[in-house]
Motif scaffolding. Structure first.
Motif, PDB file in Angstrom:
ATOM      1  N   MET A   1     -46.998 -19.373  22.341  1.00 27.11           N
ATOM      2  CA  MET A   1     -45.735 -19.466  21.650  1.00 27.11           C
ATOM      3  C   MET A   1     -45.042 -20.751  22.080  1.00 27.11           C
ATOM      4  SD  MET A   1     -42.584 -16.823  21.246  1.00 27.11           S
ATOM      5  CE  MET A   1     -42.128 -16.462  22.893  1.00 27.11           C
ATOM      6  N   THR A   2     -44.487 -21.477  21.139  1.00 22.28           N
ATOM      7  CA  THR A   2     -43.812 -22.728  21.418  1.00 22.28           C
ATOM      8  C   THR A   2     -42.316 -22.482  21.575  1.00 22.28           C
ATOM      9  OG1 THR A   2     -45.437 -23.912  20.112  1.00 22.28           O
ATOM     10  CG2 THR A   2     -43.372 -25.045  20.552  1.00 22.28           C
ATOM     11  N   THR A   3     -41.736 -23.024  22.644  1.00 23.33           N
ATOM     12  CA  THR A   3     -40.300 -22.921  22.869  1.00 23.33           C
ATOM     13  C   THR A   3     -39.610 -24.050  22.134  1.00 23.33           C
ATOM     14  OG1 THR A   3     -40.678 -21.978  25.049  1.00 23.33           O
ATOM     15  CG2 THR A   3     -38.507 -22.886  24.635  1.00 23.33           C
ATOM     16  N   PRO A   4     -38.566 -23.714  21.332  1.00 23.17           N
ATOM     17  CA  PRO A   4     -37.875 -24.791  20.638  1.00 23.17           C
ATOM     18  C   PRO A   4     -37.187 -25.725  21.628  1.00 23.17           C
ATOM     19  CG  PRO A   4     -36.728 -22.697  20.341  1.00 23.17           C
ATOM     20  CD  PRO A   4     -38.000 -22.416  21.086  1.00 23.17           C
ATOM     21  N   THR A   5     -37.173 -27.007  21.294  1.00 26.10           N
ATOM     22  CA  THR A   5     -36.495 -27.988  22.139  1.00 26.10           C
ATOM     23  C   THR A   5     -35.015 -27.975  21.809  1.00 26.10           C
ATOM     24  OG1 THR A   5     -38.463 -29.354  22.151  1.00 26.10           O
ATOM     25  CG2 THR A   5     -36.407 -30.419  22.806  1.00 26.10           C
ATOM     26  N   PRO A   6     -34.158 -27.738  22.810  1.00 22.45           N
ATOM     27  CA  PRO A   6     -32.725 -27.698  22.535  1.00 22.45           C
ATOM     28  C   PRO A   6     -32.172 -29.102  22.307  1.00 22.45           C
ATOM     29  CG  PRO A   6     -33.113 -27.415  24.867  1.00 22.45           C
ATOM     30  CD  PRO A   6     -34.461 -27.461  24.201  1.00 22.45           C
ATOM     31  N   PRO A   7     -31.043 -29.208  21.586  1.00 16.26           N
ATOM     32  CA  PRO A   7     -30.397 -30.511  21.460  1.00 16.26           C
ATOM     33  C   PRO A   7     -29.948 -31.014  22.832  1.00 16.26           C
ATOM     34  CG  PRO A   7     -29.205 -28.817  20.216  1.00 16.26           C
ATOM     35  CD  PRO A   7     -30.366 -28.162  20.891  1.00 16.26           C
ATOM     36  N   ASP A   8     -29.699 -32.323  22.938  1.00 13.31           N
ATOM     37  CA  ASP A   8     -29.330 -32.916  24.225  1.00 13.31           C
ATOM     38  C   ASP A   8     -28.099 -32.276  24.862  1.00 13.31           C
ATOM     39  OD1 ASP A   8     -31.470 -34.620  24.187  1.00 13.31           O
ATOM     40  OD2 ASP A   8     -30.345 -36.277  23.308  1.00 13.31           O
ATOM     41  N   ASP A   9     -27.156 -31.778  24.057  1.00 18.04           N
ATOM     42  CA  ASP A   9     -25.932 -31.204  24.617  1.00 18.04           C
ATOM     43  C   ASP A   9     -26.009 -29.686  24.796  1.00 18.04           C
ATOM     44  OD1 ASP A   9     -25.911 -30.606  21.927  1.00 18.04           O
ATOM     45  OD2 ASP A   9     -23.782 -31.052  21.654  1.00 18.04           O
ATOM     46  N   ALA A  10     -27.171 -29.085  24.518  1.00 14.81           N
ATOM     47  CA  ALA A  10     -27.326 -27.637  24.624  1.00 14.81           C
ATOM     48  C   ALA A  10     -27.453 -27.208  26.084  1.00 14.81           C
ATOM     49  CB  ALA A  10     -28.554 -27.181  23.855  1.00 14.81           C
ATOM     50  N   LEU A  11     -27.006 -26.004  26.357  1.00 15.28           N
ATOM     51  CA  LEU A  11     -27.201 -25.410  27.676  1.00 15.28           C
ATOM     52  C   LEU A  11     -28.621 -24.871  27.733  1.00 15.28           C
ATOM     53  CD1 LEU A  11     -23.828 -23.473  27.934  1.00 15.28           C
ATOM     54  CD2 LEU A  11     -24.404 -25.689  28.942  1.00 15.28           C
ATOM     55  N   ILE A  12     -29.341 -25.185  28.817  1.00  9.83           N
ATOM     56  CA  ILE A  12     -30.726 -24.744  28.930  1.00  9.83           C
ATOM     57  C   ILE A  12     -30.889 -23.790  30.106  1.00  9.83           C
ATOM     58  CG2 ILE A  12     -31.686 -26.794  27.816  1.00  9.83           C
ATOM     59  CD1 ILE A  12     -32.467 -27.733  30.657  1.00  9.83           C
ATOM     60  N   CYS A  13     -31.935 -23.033  30.056  1.00 13.08           N
ATOM     61  CA  CYS A  13     -32.251 -22.032  31.068  1.00 13.08           C
ATOM     62  C   CYS A  13     -32.432 -22.681  32.439  1.00 13.08           C
ATOM     63  CB  CYS A  13     -33.529 -21.319  30.647  1.00 13.08           C
ATOM     64  SG  CYS A  13     -34.060 -20.004  31.758  1.00 13.08           S
ATOM     65  N   SER A  14     -31.974 -21.982  33.476  1.00 12.73           N
ATOM     66  CA  SER A  14     -32.080 -22.473  34.856  1.00 12.73           C
ATOM     67  C   SER A  14     -33.438 -22.207  35.498  1.00 12.73           C
ATOM     68  CB  SER A  14     -31.000 -21.813  35.725  1.00 12.73           C
ATOM     69  OG  SER A  14     -29.710 -22.156  35.281  1.00 12.73           O
ATOM     70  N   ALA A  15     -34.308 -21.445  34.836  1.00  6.65           N
ATOM     71  CA  ALA A  15     -35.622 -21.168  35.413  1.00  6.65           C
ATOM     72  C   ALA A  15     -36.424 -22.462  35.515  1.00  6.65           C
ATOM     73  CB  ALA A  15     -36.379 -20.153  34.559  1.00  6.65           C
ATOM     74  N   ARG A  16     -37.136 -22.599  36.597  1.00  4.55           N
ATOM     75  CA  ARG A  16     -37.924 -23.813  36.840  1.00  4.55           C
ATOM     76  C   ARG A  16     -38.882 -24.096  35.687  1.00  4.55           C
ATOM     77  NH1 ARG A  16     -40.887 -24.398  42.454  1.00  4.55           N
ATOM     78  NH2 ARG A  16     -38.763 -23.894  42.979  1.00  4.55           N
ATOM     79  N   GLY A  17     -38.786 -25.297  35.146  1.00  5.86           N
ATOM     80  CA  GLY A  17     -39.677 -25.741  34.093  1.00  5.86           C
ATOM     81  C   GLY A  17     -39.330 -25.258  32.696  1.00  5.86           C
ATOM     82  N   CYS A  18     -38.352 -24.400  32.564  1.00  3.00           N
ATOM     83  CA  CYS A  18     -37.987 -23.860  31.250  1.00  3.00           C
ATOM     84  C   CYS A  18     -37.002 -24.801  30.562  1.00  3.00           C
ATOM     85  CB  CYS A  18     -37.370 -22.468  31.389  1.00  3.00           C
ATOM     86  SG  CYS A  18     -37.031 -21.685  29.797  1.00  3.00           S
ATOM     87  N   ARG A  19     -37.222 -25.041  29.295  1.00  2.00           N
ATOM     88  CA  ARG A  19     -36.329 -25.896  28.500  1.00  2.00           C
ATOM     89  C   ARG A  19     -35.728 -25.133  27.329  1.00  2.00           C
ATOM     90  NH1 ARG A  19     -34.098 -29.731  30.345  1.00  2.00           N
ATOM     91  NH2 ARG A  19     -33.984 -30.754  28.349  1.00  2.00           N
ATOM     92  N   ALA A  20     -35.826 -23.807  27.363  1.00  2.00           N
ATOM     93  CA  ALA A  20     -35.305 -22.983  26.277  1.00  2.00           C
ATOM     94  C   ALA A  20     -33.776 -22.928  26.324  1.00  2.00           C
ATOM     95  CB  ALA A  20     -35.873 -21.572  26.365  1.00  2.00           C
ATOM     96  N   PRO A  21     -33.143 -22.751  25.165  1.00  2.00           N
ATOM     97  CA  PRO A  21     -31.691 -22.615  25.142  1.00  2.00           C
ATOM     98  C   PRO A  21     -31.247 -21.372  25.921  1.00  2.00           C
ATOM     99  CG  PRO A  21     -32.558 -22.979  22.926  1.00  2.00           C
ATOM    100  CD  PRO A  21     -33.739 -22.743  23.828  1.00  2.00           C
ATOM    101  N   ALA A  22     -30.168 -21.521  26.659  1.00  3.51           N
ATOM    102  CA  ALA A  22     -29.625 -20.408  27.435  1.00  3.51           C
ATOM    103  C   ALA A  22     -28.744 -19.531  26.557  1.00  3.51           C
ATOM    104  CB  ALA A  22     -28.810 -20.935  28.609  1.00  3.51           C
ATOM    105  N   VAL A  23     -28.871 -18.229  26.724  1.00  5.08           N
ATOM    106  CA  VAL A  23     -28.005 -17.286  26.024  1.00  5.08           C
ATOM    107  C   VAL A  23     -27.286 -16.338  26.985  1.00  5.08           C
ATOM    108  CG1 VAL A  23     -29.272 -17.420  23.847  1.00  5.08           C
ATOM    109  CG2 VAL A  23     -29.895 -15.701  25.525  1.00  5.08           C
ATOM    110  N   TRP A  24     -27.625 -16.391  28.272  1.00  6.34           N
ATOM    111  CA  TRP A  24     -26.990 -15.545  29.284  1.00  6.34           C
ATOM    112  C   TRP A  24     -26.439 -16.390  30.424  1.00  6.34           C
ATOM    113  CZ3 TRP A  24     -26.161 -10.828  27.818  1.00  6.34           C
ATOM    114  CH2 TRP A  24     -27.047 -10.200  26.938  1.00  6.34           C
ATOM    115  N   GLU A  25     -25.294 -15.984  30.952  1.00  3.46           N
ATOM    116  CA  GLU A  25     -24.714 -16.544  32.174  1.00  3.46           C
ATOM    117  C   GLU A  25     -24.878 -15.495  33.272  1.00  3.46           C
ATOM    118  OE1 GLU A  25     -20.577 -17.348  31.479  1.00  3.46           O
ATOM    119  OE2 GLU A  25     -21.014 -19.185  30.382  1.00  3.46           O
ATOM    120  N   LEU A  26     -25.564 -15.845  34.336  1.00  2.00           N
ATOM    121  CA  LEU A  26     -25.695 -14.958  35.489  1.00  2.00           C
ATOM    122  C   LEU A  26     -24.765 -15.514  36.553  1.00  2.00           C
ATOM    123  CD1 LEU A  26     -28.497 -14.958  33.889  1.00  2.00           C
ATOM    124  CD2 LEU A  26     -29.355 -13.811  35.913  1.00  2.00           C
ATOM    125  N   ARG A  27     -23.676 -14.810  36.795  1.00  2.00           N
ATOM    126  CA  ARG A  27     -22.669 -15.280  37.742  1.00  2.00           C
ATOM    127  C   ARG A  27     -22.926 -14.619  39.085  1.00  2.00           C
ATOM    128  NH1 ARG A  27     -18.512 -13.981  33.412  1.00  2.00           N
ATOM    129  NH2 ARG A  27     -18.886 -15.644  31.920  1.00  2.00           N
TER     130      ARG A  27
END
Length: 76
Positions: A1-27
């Motif tokens: 499965m291919t992960t979409p590349t987020p736009p330059d100003d998008a928030l991305i996942c904090s997992a190492r090596g992941c470039r997927a758009p973030a949808v959750w905030e873990l505080r």
């Protein structure tokens, strides 16, 4: 499965090596280092929400999990 590349100003996942758009905030905070009201934030995509949350929760650091403002709400 291919992960979409987020736009330059998008928030991305904090997992190492992941470039997927973030949808959750873990505080979180480390009670040995931070005052109780301080929160640090990791961002997570749907695929990494559980693993990042489990990592923080196992250490007693996880405080809240909320959707990223403006992102579609997803099931965890």
């Amino acid at each position: 499965m291919t992960t979409p590349t987020p736009p330059d100003d998008a928030l991305i996942c904090s997992a190492r090596g992941c470039r997927a758009p973030a949808v959750w905030e873990l505080r979180w905070n480390n009670p040995r280092l931070h005052p109780p009201e301080r929160r640090k934030t990791w961002l997570a995509c749907p695929a990494h929400r559980a693993s990042l949350g489990d990592f923080l929760d196992a250490r007693g650091f996880l405080r809240e999990v909320e959707p990223v403002p403006g992102s579609p709400t997803l099931e965890s």
